[in-house]
Design a protein around this motif. Structure first.
Motif, mmCIF file in Angstrom:
data_model
loop_
_atom_site.group_PDB
_atom_site.id
_atom_site.type_symbol
_atom_site.label_atom_id
_atom_site.label_comp_id
_atom_site.label_asym_id
_atom_site.label_seq_id
_atom_site.Cartn_x
_atom_site.Cartn_y
_atom_site.Cartn_z
ATOM 1 N N LEU A 1 10.529 6.402 1.334
ATOM 2 C CA LEU A 1 9.479 5.816 2.177
ATOM 3 C C LEU A 1 9.370 6.546 3.511
ATOM 4 O O LEU A 1 8.265 6.745 4.034
ATOM 5 N N CYS A 2 10.490 6.956 4.061
ATOM 6 C CA CYS A 2 10.473 7.708 5.321
ATOM 7 C C CYS A 2 9.771 9.049 5.155
ATOM 8 O O CYS A 2 8.984 9.460 6.015
ATOM 9 N N LEU A 3 10.054 9.732 4.060
ATOM 10 C CA LEU A 3 9.403 11.023 3.817
ATOM 11 C C LEU A 3 7.901 10.863 3.627
ATOM 12 O O LEU A 3 7.115 11.676 4.125
ATOM 13 N N LEU A 4 7.498 9.802 2.932
ATOM 14 C CA LEU A 4 6.070 9.532 2.768
ATOM 15 C C LEU A 4 5.406 9.222 4.104
ATOM 16 O O LEU A 4 4.305 9.711 4.386
ATOM 17 N N LEU A 5 6.069 8.429 4.923
ATOM 18 C CA LEU A 5 5.516 8.080 6.236
ATOM 19 C C LEU A 5 5.399 9.315 7.120
ATOM 20 O O LEU A 5 4.389 9.525 7.784
ATOM 21 N N PHE A 6 6.417 10.161 7.108
ATOM 22 C CA PHE A 6 6.351 11.382 7.907
ATOM 23 C C PHE A 6 5.225 12.295 7.423
ATOM 24 O O PHE A 6 4.447 12.817 8.232
ATOM 25 N N ALA A 7 5.137 12.490 6.117
ATOM 26 C CA ALA A 7 4.103 13.372 5.574
ATOM 27 C C ALA A 7 2.707 12.851 5.916
ATOM 28 O O ALA A 7 1.830 13.621 6.337
ATOM 29 N N ALA A 8 2.488 11.559 5.757
ATOM 30 C CA ALA A 8 1.181 10.983 6.064
ATOM 31 C C ALA A 8 0.850 11.107 7.548
ATOM 32 O O ALA A 8 -0.276 11.440 7.917
ATOM 33 N N SER A 9 1.833 10.865 8.399
ATOM 34 C CA SER A 9 1.604 10.957 9.847
ATOM 35 C C SER A 9 1.322 12.397 10.273
ATOM 36 O O SER A 9 0.399 12.653 11.049
ATOM 37 N N ALA A 10 2.108 13.318 9.762
ATOM 38 C CA ALA A 10 1.904 14.729 10.117
ATOM 39 C C ALA A 10 0.554 15.229 9.626
ATOM 40 O O ALA A 10 -0.163 15.937 10.345
#
Length: 134
Positions: A105-114
């Motif tokens: 979930l953290c990786l998905l959140l980072f990717a979406a934010s970036a």
């Protein structure tokens, strides 16, 4: 050094999709943190559930398309990713699987934010260049 002025543009498909992914993964982290520490694999008396409180702050900013919120949440998420990695390598059973889910979930959140930040800045730069062209 020239900075790109921010131009307000209507959300396109990429902006809407990355916002949806960011909100879904952020809410997923909140729900996971509460469920993990209160019901699924609690450690101690449940006080670790308070770790989700900082995650509540950016929900409204992401909902309102605040670019600044996307920027700082992409930094905040690494604290939770680090926690997930530590717990994934140190816990057993259900706790290990929940930790890997937290990392995902953290990786998905980072990717979406970036992706949101890069896309919107690129669109703003293109719009300002088109507006300043003769």
């Amino acid at each position: 050094m020239s900075e790109t002025p921010l131009v307000t543009l209507a959300p396109d498909g990429v902006v809407r999709a990355t916002r949806a992914m960011a909100l879904a993964s952020l809410i997923g982290l909140i729900v996971l943190g509460l469920a993990w520490e209160l019901w699924l694999a609690p450690t101690g008396n449940g006080s670790l559930a308070l770790k989700v409180v900082p995650l509540l702050v950016p929900v409204l900013g992401l909902w309102r398309h605040r670019l600044y919120t996307y920027r700082w949440v992409s930094l905040l998420v690494w604290l939770y990713c680090a926690e997930g990695l530590v717990r994934a390598t140190s816990e057993h059973g259900m706790g290990r699987w929940l930790a890997w889910l937290e990392v995902l979930l953290c990786l998905l959140l980072f990717a979406a934010s970036a992706w949101q930040v890069r896309w919107r800045l690129r669109r703003a730069r293109q719009a300002s260049e088109q507006g300043s062209a003769p």
